[in-house]
Design a protein around this motif. Structure first.
Motif, PDB file in Angstrom:
ATOM      1  N   LYS A   2      17.176  40.336  41.996  1.00 41.86           N
ATOM      2  CA  LYS A   2      16.968  39.899  40.655  1.00 41.86           C
ATOM      3  C   LYS A   2      15.617  39.811  40.235  1.00 41.86           C
ATOM      4  N   LEU A   3      14.887  40.790  39.670  1.00 40.33           N
ATOM      5  CA  LEU A   3      13.536  40.387  39.350  1.00 40.33           C
ATOM      6  C   LEU A   3      13.164  40.084  37.967  1.00 40.33           C
ATOM      7  N   LEU A   4      12.575  39.229  37.786  1.00 42.81           N
ATOM      8  CA  LEU A   4      12.048  38.805  36.524  1.00 42.81           C
ATOM      9  C   LEU A   4      10.331  38.874  36.429  1.00 42.81           C
ATOM     10  N   TRP A  34      12.054  37.967  31.848  1.00 44.65           N
ATOM     11  CA  TRP A  34      10.847  37.203  31.810  1.00 44.65           C
ATOM     12  C   TRP A  34      10.948  35.818  32.264  1.00 44.65           C
ATOM     13  N   TYR A  35       9.989  34.809  32.864  1.00 45.73           N
ATOM     14  CA  TYR A  35       9.994  33.907  33.151  1.00 45.73           C
ATOM     15  C   TYR A  35       8.518  33.233  32.976  1.00 45.73           C
ATOM     16  N   ARG A  36       8.392  32.035  32.920  1.00 46.56           N
ATOM     17  CA  ARG A  36       7.250  31.101  32.904  1.00 46.56           C
ATOM     18  C   ARG A  36       7.499  29.890  33.490  1.00 46.56           C
ATOM     19  N   THR A  43      11.516  28.300  33.527  1.00 50.42           N
ATOM     20  CA  THR A  43      11.868  28.712  32.615  1.00 50.42           C
ATOM     21  C   THR A  43      12.270  30.269  32.550  1.00 50.42           C
ATOM     22  N   ALA A  44      13.335  30.838  32.113  1.00 49.12           N
ATOM     23  CA  ALA A  44      13.491  32.170  32.224  1.00 49.12           C
ATOM     24  C   ALA A  44      14.362  32.922  31.096  1.00 49.12           C
ATOM     25  N   PHE A  45      14.101  33.842  30.504  1.00 48.87           N
ATOM     26  CA  PHE A  45      15.017  34.590  29.856  1.00 48.87           C
ATOM     27  C   PHE A  45      15.171  35.875  30.374  1.00 48.87           C
ATOM     28  N   TYR A  46      16.570  36.215  30.614  1.00 44.59           N
ATOM     29  CA  TYR A  46      16.867  37.348  31.319  1.00 44.59           C
ATOM     30  C   TYR A  46      18.257  37.987  30.981  1.00 44.59           C
ATOM     31  N   ASN A  50      24.887  42.689  30.539  1.00 49.62           N
ATOM     32  CA  ASN A  50      24.869  42.934  29.152  1.00 49.62           C
ATOM     33  C   ASN A  50      24.728  41.625  28.200  1.00 49.62           C
ATOM     34  N   GLU A  51      24.380  40.404  28.672  1.00 48.48           N
ATOM     35  CA  GLU A  51      24.353  39.438  27.968  1.00 48.48           C
ATOM     36  C   GLU A  51      22.961  38.604  28.110  1.00 48.48           C
ATOM     37  N   LEU A  52      22.643  37.914  27.104  1.00 46.32           N
ATOM     38  CA  LEU A  52      21.295  37.406  27.325  1.00 46.32           C
ATOM     39  C   LEU A  52      21.393  35.973  28.040  1.00 46.32           C
ATOM     40  N   TYR A  53      20.708  35.410  28.804  1.00 51.82           N
ATOM     41  CA  TYR A  53      20.825  33.864  29.232  1.00 51.82           C
ATOM     42  C   TYR A  53      19.482  33.375  29.394  1.00 51.82           C
ATOM     43  N   PHE A  54      19.318  32.020  29.135  1.00 53.16           N
ATOM     44  CA  PHE A  54      18.163  31.270  29.212  1.00 53.16           C
ATOM     45  C   PHE A  54      18.394  30.217  30.514  1.00 53.16           C
ATOM     46  N   LEU A  55      17.569  30.141  31.252  1.00 53.90           N
ATOM     47  CA  LEU A  55      17.201  29.329  32.248  1.00 53.90           C
ATOM     48  C   LEU A  55      16.195  28.021  32.261  1.00 53.90           C
TER      49      LEU A  55
END
Length: 140
Positions: A2-4, A34-36, A43-46, A50-55
């Motif tokens: 699962k690539l970001l 994406w991540y940073r 921190t990641a936004f992925y 079909n749902e958006l998650y923040f890590l």
């Protein structure tokens, strides 16, 4: 896998499943978001199912209509990002702020100001249409 994609260095990828970062010089089309790195915290936004998650580190949460982001300027070069679910604070972190004006956008639906990680997160979370577009674009 699962690539970001790294938000700042697009030839750097992170595999969420293995927890490893690596350089990739081949074209990759199947990224999930994406991540940073903020200091030593991922921190990641992925998109997943079909749902958006923040890590943020080990804290993962679904980003839906009940989420909201506030940005606070702490110093000239530092912002604080706060993510709420309803009225509950879920995530809070500070990060270096340095918007890049008149540079090419990193990807299609990004404007000049959003080339900053915090501004990008704020715009996507606070705007339901942009959130849906991001999910659609990543699921293509």
């Amino acid at each position: 896998m699962k690539l970001l994609r790294n938000f700042e260095l697009h030839d750097i990828l992170f595999d969420l499943e293995s927890g490893k970062e690596f350089e990739n010089l081949e074209p990759v089309t199947n990224t999930y978001g994406w991540y940073r790195q903020i200091e030593d915290v991922l921190t990641a936004f992925y998109v997943e199912k079909n749902e958006l998650y923040f890590l943020f580190g080990t804290t993962k949460f679904h980003v839906g209509d009940q989420c909201k982001v506030d940005l606070i300027q702490l110093t000239e070069n530092t912002m604080e990002l706060l993510i709420y679910h309803k009225e509950d604070l879920i995530v809070r972190f500070s990060f270096p702020f340095a918007p890049k004006f008149n540079y090419p956008a990193l990807f299609d639906y990004l404007n000049d100001m959003e080339q900053d990680w915090g501004l990008f997160i704020q715009e996507i979370i606070n705007n339901p249409l942009r959130r849906r577009n991001m999910i659609s674009n990543l699921m293509e």
